[in-house]
Design a protein around this motif. Structure first.
Motif, PDB file in Angstrom:
ATOM      1  N   PHE A   1     139.932  53.626  85.656  1.00 20.91           N
ATOM      2  CA  PHE A   1     139.811  52.564  86.397  1.00 20.91           C
ATOM      3  C   PHE A   1     138.521  51.359  85.641  1.00 20.91           C
ATOM      4  O   PHE A   1     138.846  50.359  85.793  1.00 20.91           O
ATOM      5  CB  PHE A   1     139.314  52.736  87.848  1.00 20.91           C
ATOM      6  CG  PHE A   1     139.220  51.409  88.654  1.00 20.91           C
ATOM      7  CD1 PHE A   1     140.178  50.388  88.786  1.00 20.91           C
ATOM      8  CD2 PHE A   1     138.146  51.181  89.501  1.00 20.91           C
ATOM      9  CE1 PHE A   1     140.162  49.183  89.398  1.00 20.91           C
ATOM     10  CE2 PHE A   1     137.775  50.252  90.359  1.00 20.91           C
ATOM     11  CZ  PHE A   1     138.829  49.190  90.349  1.00 20.91           C
ATOM     12  N   LEU A   2     137.604  52.230  85.438  1.00 27.19           N
ATOM     13  CA  LEU A   2     136.384  51.437  84.826  1.00 27.19           C
ATOM     14  C   LEU A   2     136.690  50.777  83.240  1.00 27.19           C
ATOM     15  O   LEU A   2     136.477  49.501  83.117  1.00 27.19           O
ATOM     16  CB  LEU A   2     135.196  52.148  84.716  1.00 27.19           C
ATOM     17  CG  LEU A   2     134.622  52.376  86.175  1.00 27.19           C
ATOM     18  CD1 LEU A   2     133.328  53.349  85.998  1.00 27.19           C
ATOM     19  CD2 LEU A   2     134.147  51.244  86.965  1.00 27.19           C
ATOM     20  N   TRP A   3     137.376  51.614  82.675  1.00 27.30           N
ATOM     21  CA  TRP A   3     137.595  50.990  81.109  1.00 27.30           C
ATOM     22  C   TRP A   3     138.901  50.878  80.688  1.00 27.30           C
ATOM     23  O   TRP A   3     139.160  50.244  79.522  1.00 27.30           O
ATOM     24  CB  TRP A   3     137.177  52.206  80.127  1.00 27.30           C
ATOM     25  CG  TRP A   3     135.689  52.395  80.458  1.00 27.30           C
ATOM     26  CD1 TRP A   3     135.245  53.545  81.081  1.00 27.30           C
ATOM     27  CD2 TRP A   3     134.419  51.740  80.270  1.00 27.30           C
ATOM     28  NE1 TRP A   3     133.850  53.339  81.317  1.00 27.30           N
ATOM     29  CE2 TRP A   3     133.222  52.371  80.612  1.00 27.30           C
ATOM     30  CE3 TRP A   3     134.543  50.164  79.555  1.00 27.30           C
ATOM     31  CZ2 TRP A   3     132.016  51.656  80.403  1.00 27.30           C
ATOM     32  CZ3 TRP A   3     133.195  49.603  79.422  1.00 27.30           C
ATOM     33  CH2 TRP A   3     131.937  50.523  79.976  1.00 27.30           C
ATOM     34  N   GLY A   4     140.121  51.031  81.568  1.00 29.06           N
ATOM     35  CA  GLY A   4     141.520  50.603  81.360  1.00 29.06           C
ATOM     36  C   GLY A   4     141.944  51.732  80.563  1.00 29.06           C
ATOM     37  O   GLY A   4     141.503  52.577  79.859  1.00 29.06           O
ATOM     38  N   THR A   5     143.349  51.502  80.335  1.00 27.93           N
ATOM     39  CA  THR A   5     143.999  52.511  79.558  1.00 27.93           C
ATOM     40  C   THR A   5     144.373  51.913  78.049  1.00 27.93           C
ATOM     41  O   THR A   5     144.760  52.645  77.430  1.00 27.93           O
ATOM     42  CB  THR A   5     145.712  52.732  80.223  1.00 27.93           C
ATOM     43  OG1 THR A   5     146.122  51.292  80.233  1.00 27.93           O
ATOM     44  CG2 THR A   5     145.517  53.063  81.589  1.00 27.93           C
ATOM     45  N   GLY A   6     144.217  50.628  78.041  1.00 24.63           N
ATOM     46  CA  GLY A   6     144.505  50.175  76.471  1.00 24.63           C
ATOM     47  C   GLY A   6     145.673  49.985  76.392  1.00 24.63           C
ATOM     48  O   GLY A   6     146.187  49.658  75.089  1.00 24.63           O
ATOM     49  N   LYS A   7     146.675  50.033  77.171  1.00 24.41           N
ATOM     50  CA  LYS A   7     148.113  49.950  76.910  1.00 24.41           C
ATOM     51  C   LYS A   7     148.810  49.049  77.933  1.00 24.41           C
ATOM     52  O   LYS A   7     148.235  48.669  79.095  1.00 24.41           O
ATOM     53  CB  LYS A   7     148.989  51.379  77.218  1.00 24.41           C
ATOM     54  CG  LYS A   7     148.410  52.300  76.543  1.00 24.41           C
ATOM     55  CD  LYS A   7     149.130  53.775  76.780  1.00 24.41           C
ATOM     56  CE  LYS A   7     148.524  54.906  75.782  1.00 24.41           C
ATOM     57  NZ  LYS A   7     149.053  56.031  76.412  1.00 24.41           N
TER      58      LYS A   7
ATOM     59  N   GLN B   1     148.398  44.008  85.720  1.00 20.73           N
ATOM     60  CA  GLN B   1     148.345  44.613  84.329  1.00 20.73           C
ATOM     61  C   GLN B   1     147.350  44.546  83.373  1.00 20.73           C
ATOM     62  O   GLN B   1     146.950  45.211  82.586  1.00 20.73           O
ATOM     63  CB  GLN B   1     149.585  43.745  83.587  1.00 20.73           C
ATOM     64  CG  GLN B   1     151.142  44.000  84.162  1.00 20.73           C
ATOM     65  CD  GLN B   1     152.099  43.050  83.768  1.00 20.73           C
ATOM     66  OE1 GLN B   1     152.011  41.949  83.851  1.00 20.73           O
ATOM     67  NE2 GLN B   1     153.005  43.606  83.061  1.00 20.73           N
ATOM     68  N   PHE B   2     146.477  43.359  83.399  1.00 23.85           N
ATOM     69  CA  PHE B   2     145.300  43.210  82.857  1.00 23.85           C
ATOM     70  C   PHE B   2     144.207  44.034  83.193  1.00 23.85           C
ATOM     71  O   PHE B   2     143.550  44.343  82.338  1.00 23.85           O
ATOM     72  CB  PHE B   2     144.890  41.553  83.329  1.00 23.85           C
ATOM     73  CG  PHE B   2     143.656  41.054  82.316  1.00 23.85           C
ATOM     74  CD1 PHE B   2     143.895  40.405  81.346  1.00 23.85           C
ATOM     75  CD2 PHE B   2     142.319  41.242  82.845  1.00 23.85           C
ATOM     76  CE1 PHE B   2     142.684  39.851  80.545  1.00 23.85           C
ATOM     77  CE2 PHE B   2     141.185  40.916  82.125  1.00 23.85           C
ATOM     78  CZ  PHE B   2     141.495  40.020  80.890  1.00 23.85           C
ATOM     79  N   VAL B   3     144.084  44.161  84.453  1.00 24.07           N
ATOM     80  CA  VAL B   3     143.225  45.180  85.087  1.00 24.07           C
ATOM     81  C   VAL B   3     143.311  46.760  84.369  1.00 24.07           C
ATOM     82  O   VAL B   3     142.450  47.445  84.040  1.00 24.07           O
ATOM     83  CB  VAL B   3     143.061  45.227  86.599  1.00 24.07           C
ATOM     84  CG1 VAL B   3     142.210  46.104  86.915  1.00 24.07           C
ATOM     85  CG2 VAL B   3     142.573  43.846  86.821  1.00 24.07           C
ATOM     86  N   ILE B   4     144.630  46.980  84.312  1.00 26.02           N
ATOM     87  CA  ILE B   4     145.204  48.224  84.107  1.00 26.02           C
ATOM     88  C   ILE B   4     144.880  48.469  82.626  1.00 26.02           C
ATOM     89  O   ILE B   4     144.176  49.603  81.902  1.00 26.02           O
ATOM     90  CB  ILE B   4     146.703  48.607  84.110  1.00 26.02           C
ATOM     91  CG1 ILE B   4     146.948  48.790  85.787  1.00 26.02           C
ATOM     92  CG2 ILE B   4     147.228  49.785  83.532  1.00 26.02           C
ATOM     93  CD1 ILE B   4     148.366  48.740  86.239  1.00 26.02           C
ATOM     94  N   ARG B   5     145.229  47.321  81.897  1.00 27.40           N
ATOM     95  CA  ARG B   5     144.859  47.479  80.344  1.00 27.40           C
ATOM     96  C   ARG B   5     143.514  47.555  79.969  1.00 27.40           C
ATOM     97  O   ARG B   5     143.138  48.222  78.966  1.00 27.40           O
ATOM     98  CB  ARG B   5     145.590  46.476  79.572  1.00 27.40           C
ATOM     99  CG  ARG B   5     145.766  46.268  78.196  1.00 27.40           C
ATOM    100  CD  ARG B   5     146.292  45.212  77.459  1.00 27.40           C
ATOM    101  NE  ARG B   5     146.508  45.264  75.912  1.00 27.40           N
ATOM    102  CZ  ARG B   5     146.962  44.506  75.191  1.00 27.40           C
ATOM    103  NH1 ARG B   5     147.606  43.584  75.766  1.00 27.40           N
ATOM    104  NH2 ARG B   5     146.980  44.520  73.896  1.00 27.40           N
TER     105      ARG B   5
ATOM    106  N   PHE C   1     135.488  45.192  82.038  1.00 28.67           N
ATOM    107  CA  PHE C   1     135.853  44.062  81.012  1.00 28.67           C
ATOM    108  C   PHE C   1     136.463  42.897  81.747  1.00 28.67           C
ATOM    109  O   PHE C   1     136.159  41.938  81.355  1.00 28.67           O
ATOM    110  CB  PHE C   1     136.875  44.639  80.066  1.00 28.67           C
ATOM    111  CG  PHE C   1     137.238  43.596  78.986  1.00 28.67           C
ATOM    112  CD1 PHE C   1     136.363  43.356  77.738  1.00 28.67           C
ATOM    113  CD2 PHE C   1     138.331  42.903  79.079  1.00 28.67           C
ATOM    114  CE1 PHE C   1     136.609  42.420  76.786  1.00 28.67           C
ATOM    115  CE2 PHE C   1     138.618  41.912  78.027  1.00 28.67           C
ATOM    116  CZ  PHE C   1     137.820  41.781  76.988  1.00 28.67           C
ATOM    117  N   SER C   2     137.144  43.149  82.920  1.00 33.43           N
ATOM    118  CA  SER C   2     137.838  42.275  83.716  1.00 33.43           C
ATOM    119  C   SER C   2     136.617  41.231  84.267  1.00 33.43           C
ATOM    120  O   SER C   2     136.644  40.059  83.974  1.00 33.43           O
ATOM    121  CB  SER C   2     138.826  42.704  84.860  1.00 33.43           C
ATOM    122  OG  SER C   2     139.769  43.406  84.257  1.00 33.43           O
TER     123      SER C   2
END
Length: 254
Positions: A146-152, A163-167, A172-173
């Motif tokens: 949740f804090l740093w995202g999946t990068g995907k 999608q932006f928050v997930i990635r 970063f958001s």
């Protein structure tokens, strides 16, 4: 990757999927009508929905024929923020009359009225997300990513801020939001300009969260500068009116 076939005309394209409709939604030069509604809505919002300018009238007509729900919402919000109660009342009266006269029309019901109905707690026309993405996002916010995202990129068929928050993750958001707060503060030196710019940014993030796309980033920065110019024009007009009233009053006294 889209596999839609387009009919190409001068300065105009139409997806084959829309040509079967009685009144095809207007796409302009873009791949789908929603882009027309987004661009026209953002520029009109930044221009305070000032229909005294020919270019804004053209954008307004294009936005209407795109039948974009986002466009109609932005126009309505801009009227509430920038215009007097009398103008808002007239608009709501005309809108209500239009609704009564066209509610039974199958084309307008499909394009407008049905999309404004509530279903499962949201507008039917709100197609930014899908059920699978919503469920995945609920699991994501309770995960270690949740804090740093999946990068995907997840659920590429959708176009949601989720999608932006997930990635990219929450940190970063928030950093991106802070960056745009600073940017709007540098462009617009007054509270109203900053508020309106950030509101427009949040609208765009909800509708099309592609802020790293050069086209949308350029559109956003241009909109911030248009807001600055339009608000300055409004203040200049207000000062001129006050000066005329003061001068007229002084002349009458003398």
């Amino acid at each position: 990757m889209k596999t839609v076939l387009y009919q190409q005309y001068t300065f105009l394209v139409f997806p084959d999927t829309l040509l079967d409709n009685l009144i095809p939604r207007f796409c302009g030069l873009f791949d789908e009508p929603g882009v027309v509604g987004t661009v026209a809505g953002i520029i009109l919002f930044a221009e305070r929905c000032n229909l005294k300018k020919l270019k804004n009238i053209i954008l307004f007509i294009a936005g209407i024929f795109s039948f974009s729900l986002f466009f109609f919402i932005l126009v309505f919000v801009s009227l509430l923020i920038f215009h007097k109660k009398k103008v808002v009342f007239i608009f709501l009266s005309l809108f209500t009359l239009f609704f009564v006269l066209t509610k039974e029309d199958p084309v307008l019901d499909k394009y407008i009225w049905e999309r404004m109905e509530m279903e499962d707690g949201k507008l039917k026309g709100d197609d930014r997300s899908e059920k699978g993405l919503d469920e995945y996002f609920e699991r994501f916010i309770h995960s270690d990513n949740f804090l740093w995202g999946t990068g995907k990129i997840s659920y590429a068929a959708s176009a949601s801020y989720k999608q932006f928050v997930i990635r990219y993750g929450l940190i970063f958001s928030i950093s991106v939001l802070i960056f745009f707060v600073v940017l709007t503060a540098q462009i617009n030196k007054n509270i109203k300009g900053i508020f309106v710019s950030l509101l427009l940014f949040l609208f765009l993030m909800y509708q099309r969260p592609f802020i790293f796309d050069p086209a949308y980033l350029y559109l956003m920065i241009c909109a911030f500068n248009i807001i600055k110019r339009s608000l300055n024009e409004r203040h200049a007009i207000a000062k001129t009116r006050k000066r005329k009233i003061y001068t007229f009053g002084y002349l009458r006294l003398t």
